[in-house]
Enzyme design. Sequence first.
Site: not given
Ligand code: CP3
Length: 347
Positions: A76, A150
Site C-alpha cells: 500500500d 493522508y
Molecule cells: O493490485 C494492486 O494494484 C496492488 C495493491 C495496491 C493496494 N493499494 C492494495 C489495497 C496498490 C497499488 C495500492 C495503492 C494505493 N493505496 C493508492 C493509490 C492507488 C489509488 O487507488 O489511487 C491509494 C490512494 C491507497 C490508499 C488506500 N489503501 C485506500 C484509499 C484504501 C481503501 C480502498 C478501498 O477500496 O476501500 C486502501 C486499502 C487497500 N489497498 C485495499 C487493497 C487491496 C483494500 C483493503 C482490504 O483488502 O480490506
Amino acid sequence: MTERSTPLFLRAVRGEPVERTPIWVMRQAGRYLPEYREVRSKTTFLGLCKSPELAAEVTLQPIRRFALDAAIIFSDILVPVEAMGIPLDYNPGPVLGRTTRSKEDIDALTIPDPVKDMGFVMDAIRMFIREMPDTPILGFAGAPFTLAAYMIEGAGSKNYAVTKQFLYEQPKQARRLLAKLARTVSDHLIAQVEAGAAAVQIFDSWAGHLSRDDYLTFALPFTIEIVDNVKKAGAPIIVFAKGAHSSLDELSQCGADVLGVDWTLPLDVAAEMTKQRVALQGNLDPCVLLGPVENIERQVQRILNEAQAIEKGHVFNLGHGILPPTPPEHMAALVDAVKRNGRRRTP
Ligand code: CP3
C-alpha cells in the site's frame, strides 16, 4: 539455447515496437477476486502486506487467472508512512494514528531504512520473481503530495481542505514535509528496483484536487526529485497523477517514461498534450467493468483506436483502481478484448 524476447509490457513502456498492446490493471490483486478474499479473511490488510509469502501469493492470483502482461507487488502507498513513525490502520480506507500539521510533527518523522523497515516488500518481490520469472513485476509508491494529504488529514478526505489550508498557511513546513516524503519514497523505490522490480509506478491519486498552479508548486517538483533519484537505479518509471490534465505538458517533461491517464481524457488528446514525449497508460473507466460485456468490448475498441495516435507505447489499463464489486468474468472479458484487438500499427 532458446532466446526469450523482452516482455511486451517492457517494450511498450520503453516505446519499442510491440505486436500487441500489453495490459495490467491497477488494484488487480484485490477484493473482487474470491481467492483474494479467502487469503484476506485470515489476516488484517496490513498483516497481508507484511507477510511476504501472502503478499507474493495475492500478487500472483490475477496473473494466474487472467495472464496479465505485468504484475504489481501487493502493498500500500501508506506502508512507508507507517515506517516514518505514524501508526496506521484500515477501516477499510486508511486511518492514521496522528495528524501531521506542525513543525514539531514534521521533525518527529524519521526517514526509514527501506530494507530494515520495509524489507517485507522487497522479500515479496523476490518471491514473486522466483514463482513467475517471465512476468515483469512493478514496484510502486505514493507521490509526496498524495501521501502528505493522508498525513495532514489523518485519513482520506472529500476535498482535502485541511491539506490545502496547511499548504497555504505554512508553505515552508509543507515543503519540508514533501521533501522528507520525496527522500523516503526515492529510497523505497530504489530498494524495490534492487530487489528486481522491472519498472515502478508513482501514484499521485489526489493530484486532480489541486489547481494547476498548486500542482506545479507543491506536487510536481517533488515527483521530479523522485524521478531523478530513481532513474539512476535503471528501471522505467510510470507517473500516474490522476486528474492533473492541466499539467500534462510539464509532466511529460518530468523524466518519466510513461504517464498514466484517467478516463476523462481521450488518449489521442493526451498524446497531443504531451507532444509524443512519453508512452501512455490507461484509460478505461473502472465502472465500465460493472456493466455489460458488449459495452466493455465497445469501449476497449474505442480506447485502442484512440491509442493509435500515440507514437510511443500504449499500456492498456483502467483509469483508476478496479472496484470491489467487479465480476471477475468482466475482468476476463476486458483482458480477452485487449488481447484480441490490441494490434499496434507498426511504426
Ligand atoms: O493490485 C494492486 O494494484 C496492488 C495493491 C495496491 C493496494 N493499494 C492494495 C489495497 C496498490 C497499488 C495500492 C495503492 C494505493 N493505496 C493508492 C493509490 C492507488 C489509488 O487507488 O489511487 C491509494 C490512494 C491507497 C490508499 C488506500 N489503501 C485506500 C484509499 C484504501 C481503501 C480502498 C478501498 O477500496 O476501500 C486502501 C486499502 C487497500 N489497498 C485495499 C487493497 C487491496 C483494500 C483493503 C482490504 O483488502 O480490506
